[in-house]
Design an enzyme around this catalytic site. Structure first.
Site, PDB file in Angstrom:
ATOM      1  N   SER A  15       0.251  41.010  47.949  1.00 34.03           N
ATOM      2  CA  SER A  15       0.120  42.466  48.014  1.00 34.03           C
ATOM      3  C   SER A  15      -1.061  42.987  47.231  1.00 34.03           C
ATOM      4  CB  SER A  15       1.397  43.114  47.467  1.00 34.03           C
ATOM      5  OG  SER A  15       1.518  42.848  46.076  1.00 34.03           O
ATOM      6  N   CYS A 107      11.390  47.901  56.134  1.00 40.75           N
ATOM      7  CA  CYS A 107      10.128  47.162  56.161  1.00 40.75           C
ATOM      8  C   CYS A 107      10.378  45.656  56.109  1.00 40.75           C
ATOM      9  CB  CYS A 107       9.254  47.599  54.993  1.00 40.75           C
ATOM     10  SG  CYS A 107       7.630  46.812  54.967  1.00 40.75           S
ATOM     11  N   CYS A 204       5.505  52.445  49.314  1.00 38.59           N
ATOM     12  CA  CYS A 204       4.084  52.119  49.414  1.00 38.59           C
ATOM     13  C   CYS A 204       3.293  53.169  50.171  1.00 38.59           C
ATOM     14  CB  CYS A 204       3.905  50.752  50.067  1.00 38.59           C
ATOM     15  SG  CYS A 204       4.393  50.703  51.812  1.00 38.59           S
TER      16      CYS A 204
END
Length: 370
Positions: A15, A107, A204
């Site tokens: 990430s 997600c 996010c």
């Protein structure tokens, strides 16, 4: 330290943050052939008031920098359209219907884990890895099971509760027995690039302080639903600009003054009415859940400890199938605060994750006692 005696090609989700960087470094230490992958999921405008430090182009750059430092290949894949369709749009829809969604679960279910497994197959990787704080271990029956991580404050098993035994068999979690402070110190000791990088925010793609504005920017087609603010007796106290601005248990930003603490106790999806009341009105003794996923060795009825949100302390409960409809009923041994439709109820047996589902409705104690 995470250990393994099987050396394989492992695809790790990077990430751009410290957790995935340390997870990748540990996999390299173990002798695996490590391949870094970043999923480009979201773009922020240059003037965005807050950025998550996750999923955007600048994070892909940080991930590549770490991969170069470790000497492993790194690839970025554009999944913005998929993310918008499977996560962002349902997030907006849920708030417009007075629900409180859990987009991180969506997600992991529909984007991250599924895409990582597909990419692993394309790149010839036997397994995938992430920087989640959770644990996968083999049970007595030879199946892989999910458990809470050692760091209870950071434990993320809640967000992975839906994974099957077959998916877990391909998942490596190098931070299973780590705590956040140790991971940060390890990143510094290893001289990993951006070891001082801050924590990503909860979501996010939107700051927690800007949910309402985010929804309003994406609901320009007349879906915003103003309505009345009512007290527990159904008397009107005021009006509001949309149910998306409220969640069960909310105290601040109600737009009314009662002279005593007031909380959102219910949101009527059909009328748009928001009811407020005293603290005792937000306690529930049960919930109805749907879209459930259970480990393949689990049968109902079942006694377990159930979390109704990610940071909730698990509460003892009896879980049964609802008669005559496609739903599951959770009955708590003691009242639980602010059970919100749209959130996820996850069941545990000690540290082991048994499964869970989405909360459709809650049964408040005041309704039971009426």
């Amino acid at each position: 330290m995470y250990a393994s005696t099987v050396y394989e090609r492992v695809l790790i989700a990077m990430s751009g943050g410290v957790d995935s960087a340390v997870a990748a470094a540990r996999l390299c230490d173990m002798g695996h052939e490590v391949v870094g992958v970043t999923l480009h999921l979201w773009d922020y405008p240059d003037d965005a008031p807050a950025k998550s430090r996750c999923c955007a182009p600048e994070d892909a750059h940080d991930a590549r920098t770490v991969a170069d430092f470790l000497g492993i290949p790194h690839y970025t894949f554009d999944r913005r359209e998929l993310f918008a369709r499977e996560v962002v749009d349902p997030f907006v829809d849920a708030y417009l219907h007075g629900h409180t969604p859990s987009p991180c679960v969506s997600c992991n279910r529909t984007v991250k884990i599924r895409e990582l497994l597909s990419l692993a197959d394309r790149l010839g990787a036997a397994r995938i890895a992430t920087g989640h704080y959770a644990k996968v271990a083999q049970d007595d029956d030879g199946k892989m099971r999910l458990y809470r991580g050692r760091d209870r404050r950071k434990d993320q098993s809640y967000f992975l509760h839906m994974l099957s035994s077959a998916q877990l068999a391909r998942l490596v979690l190098p931070l299973a027995d780590a705590v956040k402070e140790e991971v940060r110190a390890e990143a510094i000791e290893r001289n990993l690039p951006r070891a001082d990088k801050g924590e990503s925010q909860e979501l996010c793609f939107v700051s927690s302080s800007h949910y309402a504005r985010f929804v309003e920017e994406r609901a320009t087609d007349g879906r915003i639903r103003p309505g009345k603010i009512l007290n527990r007796n159904g008397e009107q106290l005021g009006e509001h600009g949309g149910v998306h601005r409220f969640t069960i248990g909310q105290r601040r930003g109600l737009g009314i003054a009662l002279g005593e603490p007031a909380f959102v106790t219910s949101i009527d999806e059909s009328s748009g009415a928001v009811t407020v009341g005293p603290a005792q009105d937000i306690y529930c003794d049960g919930a109805e859940i749907y879209d459930t996923t259970w480990a393949d060795d689990i049968t109902l009825p079942l006694r377990a400890q159930v979390k109704v949100r990610s940071h909730h302390e698990p509460a003892d409960a009896l879980i049964t199938r609802a008669e005559g409809k496609d739903a599951t009923i959770v009955r708590f041994s003691e009242a639980v605060r602010a059970v919100s439709p749209g959130q996820i109820a996850v069941a545990y047996d000690g540290d082991r994750v048994l499964g869970g589902g989405t909360i459709r409705a809650a049964r408040r104690l005041t309704e039971v006692q009426a």
